[in-house]
Design a protein around this motif. Structure first.
Motif, mmCIF file in Angstrom:
data_model
loop_
_atom_site.group_PDB
_atom_site.id
_atom_site.type_symbol
_atom_site.label_atom_id
_atom_site.label_comp_id
_atom_site.label_asym_id
_atom_site.label_seq_id
_atom_site.Cartn_x
_atom_site.Cartn_y
_atom_site.Cartn_z
ATOM 1 N N GLU A 217 38.007 35.237 39.151
ATOM 2 C CA GLU A 217 39.109 34.307 38.932
ATOM 3 C C GLU A 217 40.260 34.991 38.195
ATOM 4 N N ALA A 218 39.939 35.737 37.140
ATOM 5 C CA ALA A 218 40.976 36.430 36.376
ATOM 6 C C ALA A 218 41.715 37.439 37.252
ATOM 7 N N GLY A 219 40.975 38.125 38.123
ATOM 8 C CA GLY A 219 41.611 39.083 39.024
ATOM 9 C C GLY A 219 42.574 38.432 39.984
ATOM 10 N N ILE A 220 42.222 37.251 40.482
ATOM 11 C CA ILE A 220 43.106 36.522 41.394
ATOM 12 C C ILE A 220 44.427 36.198 40.710
ATOM 13 N N TYR A 221 44.353 35.703 39.483
ATOM 14 C CA TYR A 221 45.592 35.379 38.767
ATOM 15 C C TYR A 221 46.382 36.640 38.420
ATOM 16 N N VAL B 225 42.294 41.616 31.889
ATOM 17 C CA VAL B 225 42.102 42.195 33.220
ATOM 18 C C VAL B 225 43.462 42.723 33.672
ATOM 19 N N PRO B 226 43.582 44.011 33.973
ATOM 20 C CA PRO B 226 44.879 44.597 34.311
ATOM 21 C C PRO B 226 45.118 44.668 35.817
ATOM 22 N N SER B 227 46.363 44.819 36.191
ATOM 23 C CA SER B 227 46.713 45.181 37.565
ATOM 24 C C SER B 227 48.086 45.858 37.533
ATOM 25 N N GLY B 228 48.370 46.654 38.529
ATOM 26 C CA GLY B 228 49.643 47.349 38.584
ATOM 27 C C GLY B 228 49.943 47.832 39.987
ATOM 28 N N TRP C 67 46.380 54.447 35.753
ATOM 29 C CA TRP C 67 45.431 54.040 34.708
ATOM 30 C C TRP C 67 45.053 52.581 34.875
ATOM 31 N N LEU C 68 46.034 51.718 35.160
ATOM 32 C CA LEU C 68 45.743 50.304 35.376
ATOM 33 C C LEU C 68 44.819 50.117 36.568
ATOM 34 N N ALA C 69 45.063 50.873 37.627
ATOM 35 C CA ALA C 69 44.216 50.758 38.822
ATOM 36 C C ALA C 69 42.783 51.150 38.514
ATOM 37 N N ALA C 70 42.614 52.225 37.759
ATOM 38 C CA ALA C 70 41.262 52.673 37.418
ATOM 39 C C ALA C 70 40.542 51.638 36.560
ATOM 40 N N LEU C 71 41.244 51.072 35.596
ATOM 41 C CA LEU C 71 40.643 50.078 34.732
ATOM 42 C C LEU C 71 40.331 48.798 35.506
ATOM 43 N N LEU C 72 41.225 48.432 36.418
ATOM 44 C CA LEU C 72 40.993 47.246 37.235
ATOM 45 C C LEU C 72 39.732 47.394 38.065
ATOM 46 N N LEU C 73 39.559 48.552 38.676
ATOM 47 C CA LEU C 73 38.374 48.768 39.509
ATOM 48 C C LEU C 73 37.104 48.766 38.656
ATOM 49 N N ALA C 74 37.171 49.365 37.471
ATOM 50 C CA ALA C 74 36.013 49.327 36.581
ATOM 51 C C ALA C 74 35.686 47.894 36.182
#
Length: 336
Positions: free
Chosen positions: A45-49, A148-151, A6-13
């Motif tokens: 930038e948020a994705g990098i962090y 912004v999520p990541s997992g 779910w985190l991956a899908a939201l991150l890509l969106a």
């Protein structure tokens, strides 16, 4: 594992906000690219962090053969970062783009993180005879997302005295036949207190951690476009480094605490690919693989966290304070 997917899908969106830029091609390629850079920069930038965090949950390196398998999730917030949710669009910086209301006057518009809506712009030919109007895209906050999520899955193994190696990954996952994302990374941790003759008597451990993370995602939005064309898609890549000094307690049986100070740096490229056919307005044209939006980010980060150990099962939670702060939580299984 379902939560990681779910985190991956939201991150890509999140990083696929580039599909909202389709209308901008009506104003010409240069205007579209200029807007895209300002619009996408904060989410890059948020994705990098976000993907840079989660490399450690203690400074106490594992002994030879000790291992830990982890499921880690990050939430990088921007709710109170108004400076990242909007930027000033000055029509004088654009070749063709102007506001319907108060033309020629600079005003704030939404970034991919923002929530400013209903901003209408127009383009017209030199004679003012052919005119096209459209609405600028808003951002994630307008959809009630303020993070912004990541997992990913992460593994750590102890080697020689004080040295621990780490790897993280998210296998290439496809969603609804139009999106896929994958992540990989590698890191090392070295505990300096293991060099001391009485290190086992010390109440704290001190380590250095270096971690690299690479993430790639693709989002095909051909069927949802406003501009005609084919094979329209976003290809996003993130490459980040985390350099940290970590200290933690290690004599408390169940719960221990850790903190770190470090430096995060990274670069993100978002490629807008495919064919875009502008068939209305004064600047009708066809663009193939029109442009790439590249942005980087770097800064000091401080982390405070706690880890609970119950036999083979552990959990940790920490908060990373940086330009974009991140809440990290992990579930771990292992032996040390």
């Amino acid at each position: 594992m379902k939560r990681i997917i779910w985190l991956a899908a939201l991150l890509l969106a999140t990083f696929g906000r580039g599909q909202d830029l389709n209308d901008l091609f009506i104003s010409g390629l240069d205007d579209a690219e200029r807007f895209a850079n300002d619009y996408l920069r904060p989410v890059q930038e948020a994705g990098i962090y976000s993907v840079s965090n989660g490399w450690y949950n203690t400074a106490d390196a594992k002994p030879l053969g000790g291992f830990e398998i982890s499921i880690i999730g990050n939430l990088t917030g921007f709710k109170n970062k108004d400076d990242k949710k909007a930027f000033v669009l000055d029509p004088s910086d654009y070749d063709n783009l102007d506001f319907v209301d108060n033309p020629g006057t600079p005003r704030q518009v939404s970034t991919a993180l923002g929530d400013i809506e209903d901003v209408r712009v127009f383009v017209e030919d030199e004679n003012g005879l052919l005119r096209e109007e459209f609405e600028l895209p808003s951002g994630l906050a307008s959809e009630d997302f303020n993070f912004v999520p990541s997992g990913y899955i992460q593994a750590s193994v102890g080697l020689i005295k004080g040295l621990e190696v780490k790897a993280r990954f998210l296998p290439k996952i496809k969603f609804d036949d139009d999106a896929e994302i994958g992540l990989f990374g590698a890191g090392i941790q070295y505990e300096f207190t293991k060099l001391l003759p009485a290190d086992k008597l010390l109440p704290v451990a001190i380590s250095a951690v270096i971690g690299y993370t690479g993430m790639n995602g693709e989002y095909d939005f051909t069927d949802s476009n406003v501009i005609d064309g084919s094979n329209q898609r976003i290809d996003a890549s993130f490459n980040t480094w985390n350099f940290s000094a970590v200290i933690s307690t290690r004599k408390i049986p169940v719960i221990n605490f850790y903190g770190g100070i470090g430096y995060i740096t990274g670069k993100s490229d978002i490629d807008l690919l495919g064919e875009y056919v502008v068939s209305s307005g004064p600047f009708q044209n066809t663009y193939i693989d029109p442009f790439t939006v590249s942005n980087d980010a770097s800064g000091v980060a401080a982390t405070l966290g706690t880890k609970i150990k119950l036999g083979f099962f552990r959990i940790n939670v920490d908060y990373n304070i940086a330009e974009f702060s991140t809440l990290t939580a992990g579930i771990h299984f292992g032996f040390r």
